[in-house]
Enzyme design. Structure first.
Site, mmCIF file in Angstrom:
data_model
loop_
_atom_site.group_PDB
_atom_site.id
_atom_site.type_symbol
_atom_site.label_atom_id
_atom_site.label_comp_id
_atom_site.label_asym_id
_atom_site.label_seq_id
_atom_site.Cartn_x
_atom_site.Cartn_y
_atom_site.Cartn_z
ATOM 1 N N CYS E 35 0.798 -1.246 -0.047
ATOM 2 C CA CYS E 35 0.183 -0.041 -0.131
ATOM 3 C C CYS E 35 0.900 1.200 -0.053
ATOM 4 O O CYS E 35 1.784 1.393 0.831
ATOM 5 C CB CYS E 35 -1.008 -0.026 1.229
ATOM 6 S SG CYS E 35 -1.748 1.398 1.373
ATOM 7 N N ASP E 42 -0.349 -5.689 0.107
ATOM 8 C CA ASP E 42 -1.615 -5.966 -0.411
ATOM 9 C C ASP E 42 -1.782 -6.973 -1.354
ATOM 10 O O ASP E 42 -0.391 -7.378 -1.758
ATOM 11 C CB ASP E 42 -2.084 -4.625 -1.375
ATOM 12 C CG ASP E 42 -2.744 -3.459 -0.569
ATOM 13 O OD1 ASP E 42 -3.494 -3.723 0.337
ATOM 14 O OD2 ASP E 42 -2.801 -2.352 -1.157
ATOM 15 N N VAL E 57 3.240 -12.879 -24.890
ATOM 16 C CA VAL E 57 4.087 -12.581 -23.412
ATOM 17 C C VAL E 57 4.600 -13.935 -23.046
ATOM 18 O O VAL E 57 3.874 -14.992 -23.156
ATOM 19 C CB VAL E 57 3.097 -11.942 -22.632
ATOM 20 C CG1 VAL E 57 2.057 -12.810 -22.081
ATOM 21 C CG2 VAL E 57 4.123 -11.380 -21.338
ATOM 22 N N GLU E 58 6.009 -14.128 -22.638
ATOM 23 C CA GLU E 58 6.534 -15.304 -22.371
ATOM 24 C C GLU E 58 6.014 -15.596 -20.523
ATOM 25 O O GLU E 58 6.174 -14.893 -19.946
ATOM 26 C CB GLU E 58 7.946 -15.373 -22.642
ATOM 27 C CG GLU E 58 8.687 -16.667 -22.314
ATOM 28 C CD GLU E 58 9.006 -16.997 -20.967
ATOM 29 O OE1 GLU E 58 9.127 -18.348 -20.607
ATOM 30 O OE2 GLU E 58 9.216 -15.819 -20.334
ATOM 31 N N LEU E 59 5.572 -16.832 -20.393
ATOM 32 C CA LEU E 59 4.944 -17.042 -19.122
ATOM 33 C C LEU E 59 5.934 -16.828 -18.131
ATOM 34 O O LEU E 59 5.548 -16.492 -17.028
ATOM 35 C CB LEU E 59 4.356 -18.623 -19.276
ATOM 36 C CG LEU E 59 3.652 -19.082 -18.005
ATOM 37 C CD1 LEU E 59 2.357 -18.400 -17.691
ATOM 38 C CD2 LEU E 59 3.099 -20.419 -18.033
ATOM 39 N N HIS E 76 -4.637 0.572 -6.283
ATOM 40 C CA HIS E 76 -5.356 -0.541 -6.810
ATOM 41 C C HIS E 76 -5.508 -0.200 -8.361
ATOM 42 O O HIS E 76 -5.345 -1.017 -9.280
ATOM 43 C CB HIS E 76 -6.664 -0.842 -6.126
ATOM 44 C CG HIS E 76 -6.733 -1.587 -4.934
ATOM 45 N ND1 HIS E 76 -5.195 -1.852 -4.106
ATOM 46 C CD2 HIS E 76 -7.778 -1.984 -3.829
ATOM 47 C CE1 HIS E 76 -5.605 -2.460 -3.043
ATOM 48 N NE2 HIS E 76 -6.933 -2.393 -2.852
ATOM 49 N N GLU E 77 -6.224 0.969 -8.503
ATOM 50 C CA GLU E 77 -6.567 1.346 -9.713
ATOM 51 C C GLU E 77 -5.347 1.466 -10.698
ATOM 52 O O GLU E 77 -5.107 1.245 -11.905
ATOM 53 C CB GLU E 77 -7.097 2.550 -9.821
ATOM 54 C CG GLU E 77 -8.562 2.717 -9.074
ATOM 55 C CD GLU E 77 -8.444 2.813 -7.705
ATOM 56 O OE1 GLU E 77 -7.349 2.760 -6.898
ATOM 57 O OE2 GLU E 77 -9.478 2.884 -6.850
#
Lengths: 119, 119, 119, 119, 119, 119, 119, 119, 119, 119
Positions: E35, E42, E57-59, E76-77
């Site tokens: 946070c 969080d 995208v490679e895992l 969060h946003e």
């Protein structure tokens, strides 16, 4: 790309709390081996539950150990008991249960459950 | 923004009803530590169930205590027993169970459950 | 609009069938009190289960009693035991269980369960 | 212990991505106010869903804002619309929905749902 | 034991089938950040859904990328939009949705959902 | 015991009813291949749905075909598209969807879904 | 003990937000009336959903209104429409739905649903 | 004890609200008739849904009507349509659906659904 | 079409394994009889569970036996005991339970369970 | 004991209500045939849904018809279409769907769904 499965060797580490009876449970849905009769792949979920004594099984080595059956022929009953035997030999637990829960073959769903208790 | 996790110190308060046996249960799904081999993060839900004697564990200090593992390397078996040991040392409960329910690693789901009973 | 919560007084009435052991259960999801450290509101579901002896607790007075905690500071463990103590004092039941099931605080879900049995 | 609920003031912060339409959803099960007729407590779950424009509502201030109704008398329909009005005034969102889901009173379960769209 | 989280760099590989529109979905329940106000941890589940164009995208790099937020302060946003921005920048997808589903804080459960469509 | 997986060859048979549009659905939970980076096993459920034109895929050959990936290195995205390509090449269907639903790796659950429609 | 049910009079209050379309939903599982043929009790759940215009129905008066049917004989179809008519007359809503969901009678479960929309 | 089933006559009453379109739904799990080939009993659940025009079907007469099939031989398809025809003839509804959901016979579960709409 | 229900006669056959205690269970959802007071139909599910001794009940004769109640007046309690008595008389089992689970009448759901054990 | 399955002949009867479009649904979980390659038994649930025109399929003959496949070798795709063809030929329905839902073979679960609409 490496293509050889690892050798079947279980690593252990000292039980961090041998003076206490406690339980460790693993669920391993990614088990596959070969049918010893037809050479075709079999699939299973392996469940392990044990109370360690002086040694615990190391998680990565358990993954490699289970992987090592990938190219082996193995009957359901035999492989479940073999996993129990190997884990007992490696860790000498106070108690252990291994359950092999195999996918349907010939319309039949098979579960094998084997237990070990120390004398 | 503060970035240092708190020290690992459990606060307690006097059991408001020591003359009665009763049970307190915590479920803490926000536990994370590091794998001592690879340094990669591990995640778990920690469940605690105990019957207090003279002291109860204070909720905010429990949150901080669990947070303190965030940058620590810890094996599943060791950390579960360590949480039990620390809680037992801090509260001397009549009975306590700690369960560490860890996310899948290497295709394997691990649960460790340790119990303490007072002699 | 009245704004004062009622006094903490439990009304009872005579058990209509004291010669029989039977069980009464309440579930009260509308419980709120204040955190004694921060003054912030806490929420819980209170569950009560008891076998009456000579007296039963009157329902409306139970509602007012639970309402009376609304502006009180109370630890989870203390308030659960306090509710049990007050109900035991008022009704002298043969057996009683009170469970306080509190909303998540600091990522932790807490349940306190206290039991009373008559000697 | 502080006993005064906070003032009813919503903090906002700049939308970190105002050039994109995206959605924020909150579920707040810990809402309580007073019945304006009887002074008795009411309880509800408040659900909020919005697309921010230039401002987002800050989470802690939202918690304090919802807390501020604790000692207020409020009809179900009025309080749901008031929350929507205050959030709209504070954040001027592109769209917003507020749902108040109130506990049973007089044997009746009430839900009020109000929407705002920007002209 | 390594203790430094990896740098925030997303690896990609050529889409093996760019001439076809198809969908890739990831669910990542092991996300944690800090946070930015309190420095406290969080936790969230991150869900990603996209139609690749020339790059995927490679895992493993996605795992390391999500890990890199472990010691970062993030609203969060903002963090949900940042993950979307970084994934869009790295893969230039035909379409992408990122959903951040965060654990309860202050009694409030928050979900943020952001979408990108190529012009 | 035979230990060589079969060659990757899909058998087909004439669609018994080519004048009719109808749908065939397969669910194959027993799929395993190798990670092309680490050589470690991956596991998935493969789901196939198609409307045949002149040819149908033969069930046993489909089983052998899926088995043939057992010792192959394959990215999730590539292998799902490759299965679709091979099935399209073998059967020239009117429409087909292939979904690869892979087990958790690095704490991430991946699903790839690819569709083919005839021009 | 009073034995007369209250008079059938619905109280309303001014819609706190008439400039906005919003929805109010009630679920009332405690409805009972009498069978007009046999005088035996009938039971139902009454569900009401409406968009108010200038007036809202007051909750306590709705409870008393529903109570007022207790000693009335009423066919399922008639009573559901009568409740809709009375609520429409009292509140002149923009839209309203009333559903009467009656308990089994003669082995038959009956539901009546009536809607009103303003011209 | 009376042993004669009642005559097959549906009573109706005036729709209490013919100026409104509304829906009435019945579920009748207690239907039995005889197989016209073997004379053995058949069992079904009959579901009815309709929008009345000038007449509603009276509930007790519907029970007696359904009872009247008890000693009648009736094919599944015929009896479902016959019930629809009789209800349409008696009530002239704006719309009606009848569904006969029959118990397993010869290992086969049968459902017949017939609809009527007014021209 | 035959319209006479069969006579009430239970056929049996020799228990193929009388030297072993084993259990046989039947569930018969298609039971109907008449109310002895009103002559109206009643419906029930009959469940039977028994350990045979020298004789087993034959399935088709059981169906005909249950059918034979179709035109009989029978109280719930009486008919359940009568079925148990007849089955006991016909098969002399080591143990038997009969449960009659009747449809709602007068808003009441009735279950009658009767047991027989051999002395 | 007769060992020959019945001939494959579907009986029909006149649609009791040809002037109305209505739907008939069958679910037949007791279907078995033989694998044409290995001669081993296959099992399936057959689901049929149709709108009759002038003829309905008779239930007992449908049971015998499905039974007739018991000793026949049949591919999943072919047998599903064959059942549809035979039912269409026998009843000339306005519309019909047949779904064959086959048990796992070779680790693969297969569903075939075929539709017929009248031109």
């Amino acid at each position: 790309m490496p293509t050889q499965p690892p050798t079947r060797e279980l690593q252990t580490f000292p039980n961090p709390k041998p003076e206490r009876d406690y339980e460790i449970r693993f669920e391993c849905p990614e088990f596959t081996c070969l049918c010893p009769k037809t050479g075709q792949p079999d699939f299973a979920t392996i469940r392990i539950r044990y109370t360690p004594d002086q040694r615990c099984v190391e998680l990565k080595s358990l993954k490699l150990y289970l992987w090592s059956f990938r190219d082996e022929g193995a009957f359901h009953e035999a492989v479940t008991n073999e996993i129990l035997d190997d884990l007992v030999a490696a860790t000498q637990p106070r108690a252990m249960v291994v359950e092999g829960d195999f996918y349907v073959r010939g319309g039949i769903h098979t579960v094998v459950e084997a237990r070990h208790s120390r004398q």
